[in-house]
Design an enzyme around this catalytic site. Structure first.
Site, PDB file in Angstrom:
ATOM      1  N   SER A 187       0.854  -0.727   0.134  1.00 42.49           N
ATOM      2  CA  SER A 187      -0.301   0.104   0.552  1.00 42.49           C
ATOM      3  C   SER A 187       0.758   1.162  -0.161  1.00 42.49           C
ATOM      4  CB  SER A 187      -0.818  -0.457   1.154  1.00 42.49           C
ATOM      5  OG  SER A 187      -2.195   0.692   1.125  1.00 42.49           O
ATOM      6  N   ASP A 395      -8.541  -5.786  -4.991  1.00 42.72           N
ATOM      7  CA  ASP A 395      -8.490  -5.135  -4.325  1.00 42.72           C
ATOM      8  C   ASP A 395      -9.468  -3.918  -4.288  1.00 42.72           C
ATOM      9  OD1 ASP A 395      -6.909  -2.986  -2.816  1.00 42.72           O
ATOM     10  OD2 ASP A 395      -4.677  -2.939  -3.165  1.00 42.72           O
ATOM     11  N   HIS A 435      -7.160  -5.497  -0.419  1.00 45.44           N
ATOM     12  CA  HIS A 435      -6.042  -5.078  -0.637  1.00 45.44           C
ATOM     13  C   HIS A 435      -4.956  -5.405   0.364  1.00 45.44           C
ATOM     14  CE1 HIS A 435      -4.050  -1.216  -0.491  1.00 45.44           C
ATOM     15  NE2 HIS A 435      -4.107  -0.704   0.827  1.00 45.44           N
TER      16      HIS A 435
END
Ligand SMILES: *[C@@H]1O[C@H](CO)[C@@H](O)[C@H](O)[C@H]1NC(C)=O
Ligand SMILES: *[C@@H]1O[C@H](CO)[C@@H](O)[C@H](O)[C@H]1NC(C)=O
Ligand SMILES: *[C@@H]1O[C@H](CO)[C@@H](O)[C@H](O)[C@H]1NC(C)=O
Ligand SMILES: *[C@@H]1O[C@H](CO)[C@@H](O)[C@H](O)[C@H]1NC(C)=O
Ligand SMILES: *[C@@H]1O[C@H](CO)[C@@H](O)[C@H](O)[C@H]1NC(C)=O
Ligand SMILES: *[C@@H]1O[C@H](CO)[C@@H](O)[C@H](O)[C@H]1NC(C)=O
Length: 518
Positions: A187, A395, A435
């Site tokens: 991320s 995601d 994610h």
């Protein structure tokens, strides 16, 4: 400074060896001489301890951490500017049973939070591991407000400084330099990995970067655009969570079989040309179908975002992604913080006014090159470093289409074929991964301690990057494991882009041998 004198206690409980290490750890504070840096404390932590962090910002949600091995924990603070003041808090965890390697970990969102679980993962594998607070404490972007030093720390300085200082701390403790250095993050942590690759290529020999938040200013505009599409709950353009669940199911109805198997996982979203009009209510309105305006909303979410003069701002959410988070009917919090505290320095800025002028302004502002979009990775290539890039194909917050866009941007910028890029940069698409972790797919790839099936380099990305860097054996696929809806374990080999997974049509679909990369 806090120097624990537990030596006497440990002398009786575990013996001289630990006692000696305790002495070595407490001596470290005096031995270290780091620029602009105060050693907050050092402490010996025995294997199995549950370490609590009473000073840690509550929004970080990390009040304690289990540590599996004996370590020396060092906490420092480095002043990076005065008036306004900014600083970086760093922790270095040094395992007694050191494997000679150095590892740096990243952050998430706009935080502000040392990811203790990642440091604990690193030390459990024998790495001297560091993590920094990204220059502020907590998850909010408010500390960036009129504090360029704090912003600079977030954009690049925290991870870079952590690598530079962390290596010195490790060298002082072990009385020798590390052999190879690594980075692991997802991320914002993925963006930080690419920041190192693009601008500080000597920091790491191997980088594992997941779901990168690069094209950062544009990503932030894109995340904020969803509220302007859906409006608040109850708007004609708004879909309920139940309707989004219906859309997700319809994605599978239309596209799941394109990889040869109906299993709830779409191997390559690029093959999916989704038609939301299949869910129109027609003349019989109900909550299980869509109005024309709602179908239009779905089309927009799964279409690229364009700005002024038709410029691409950010690619669509990948087909099959769960849009319910971005389409919650509330402004995306990070977008609000970024525009309020960085782009406009206006705490009253209203996220419902976001539009193409704002996208363009935020992109041109690009403070300290937060975009992290340089396509030239020659620095990494020339020194023989390696990048393992991965992104989950379900995601719900950072589109995997943007990872593909970056890979192709690098290919064009450097003018290299996939075979040539393979020497130093490989991108793996993790089907069914959400994610950074979780999801219906075989998402356990060892990128975090909580999601792995083992340490074999074939099924663990941290082990895989070590093997690539040190033995020259590059990964051709990343094996992941997951659980089916019936709770059965299955494994799949995630293919190296641009290849995609396809069921061979024979054999147990739970076995990776029944799939091929084409
Ligand atoms: C502890 O350290 C001293 C030197 O500092 C060494 O002579 C001794 O052997 C060490 N003891 C153990 C049990 O490692
Ligand atoms: C660690 O300590 C906290 C309280 O400080 C407790 O809530 C938690 O369950 C403990 N974890 C383990 C693994 O013992
Ligand atoms: C230490 O801080 C001062 C003032 O902020 C700065 O000028 C200097 O470059 C810093 N030193 C290092 C090694 O970063
Ligand atoms: C670190 O910087 C913040 C402002 O960004 C300031 O409030 C804090 O006092 C500083 N900490 C130290 C120990 O200087
Ligand atoms: C973050 O927290 C640490 C520990 O409480 C503190 O020393 C430091 O000043 C804080 N940093 C900022 C930027 O506020
Ligand atoms: C970001 O968006 C602007 C338009 O707002 C566009 O011109 C630019 O190319 C985009 N940059 C990236 C890295 O996507």
């Amino acid at each position: 400074m806090r120097i624990p004198s537990l030596c006497v206690f440990w002398l009786f409980s575990v013996g001289h060896a630990t006692c000696n290490l305790t002495r070595k750890c407490s001596d470290l504070a005096d031995k270290l001489s780091l620029p602009n840096t105060t050693v907050w404390f050092t402490e010996s932590i025995p294997a199995g301890a549950n370490v609590s962090f009473p000073d840690n910002d509550p929004t970080c949600g990390r009040p304690y951490q289990q540590v599996d091995v004996d370590i020396c924990r060092v906490a420092t603070l480095t002043e990076t500017s005065s008036n306004p003041a900014s600083n970086i808090s760093l922790e270095a965890w040094l395992p007694s049973d050191w494997n000679g390697r150095f590892l740096s970990t990243g952050n998430g969102g706009l935080s502000g939070c040392i990811q203790y679980e990642d440091i604990a993962y690193g030390v459990s594998r024998g790495f001297a591991t560091v993590g920094a607070n990204n220059g502020h404490n907590g998850t909010s972007g408010q500390p960036f407000y009129q504090n360029p030093g704090a912003l600079e720390n977030f954009v690049y300085r925290s991870v870079h400084l952590g690598a530079v200082l962390g290596k010195q701390i490790a060298e002082t403790y072990y009385a020798r330099a590390h052999d190879k250095s690594y980075y692991l993050g997802c991320s914002t942590g993925g963006r930080q990995g690419f920041k190192a690759a693009q601008e500080f290529p000597t920091d790491f020999d191997g980088i594992v970067a997941g779901a990168p938040a690069f094209a950062f200013a544009n990503l932030t505009s894109w995340s904020g655009s969803f509220y302007t599409i859906s409006g608040p709950p109850g708007s004609p353009t708004f879909l309920t969570q139940a309707q989004w669940a219906r859309v997700s199911k319809d994605f599978l109805d239309q596209c799941d079989d394109l990889d040869g198997l109906v299993d709830g996982i779409i191997e390559d979203p690029n093959l999916c040309h989704y038609r939301p009009e299949a869910l129109l209510c027609g003349s019989k309105p109900s909550t299980d179908c869509l109005s024309g305006e709602q179908a239009e909303t779905v089309r927009k979410v799964f279409s690229d975002l364009h700005g002024k003069d038709g410029a691409l701002v950010y690619p669509r959410l990948q087909p099959g992604g769960d849009a319910s988070l971005l389409m919650s009917g509330y402004p995306f919090p990070y977008t609000g913080d970024w525009f309020r505290y960085v782009v406009y320095s206006d705490a009253e800025w209203d996220p419902s006014t976001l539009g193409p002028e704002d996208y363009a302004f935020a992109a041109s502002q690009n403070p300290f090159n937060v975009q992290t979009w340089e396509g030239d990775l020659a620095g990494v290539r020339n020194r023989g470093a390696k990048i393992l890039h991965y992104h989950g194909l379900q995601d719900p917050v950072i589109s995997s289409d943007n990872s593909e866009r970056y890979y192709n941007h690098v290919a064009r910028t450097m003018g290299l074929t996939t075979t040539e890029l393979d020497h130093f940069y490989r991108y793996f698409r993790i089907s069914g991964m959400s994610h950074c972790s979780g999801g219906a797919g075989a998402y356990k790839i060892g990128n975090v301690m909580g999601a792995m099936s083992g340490y074999d380099p074939d099924e663990n990305v941290l082990s895989a990057i070590v093997r690539w860097v040190e033995d020259g054996l590059a990964p051709d696929h990343v094996k992941g494991t997951g659980e089916t809806g019936e709770g059965e374990t299955f494994a799949r080999n995630h293919c190296k882009y641009p290849l995609r997974g396809r069921y061979t049509g024979k054999g147990d679909p739970k076995s990776p041998d029944s799939w091929e990369c084409v």
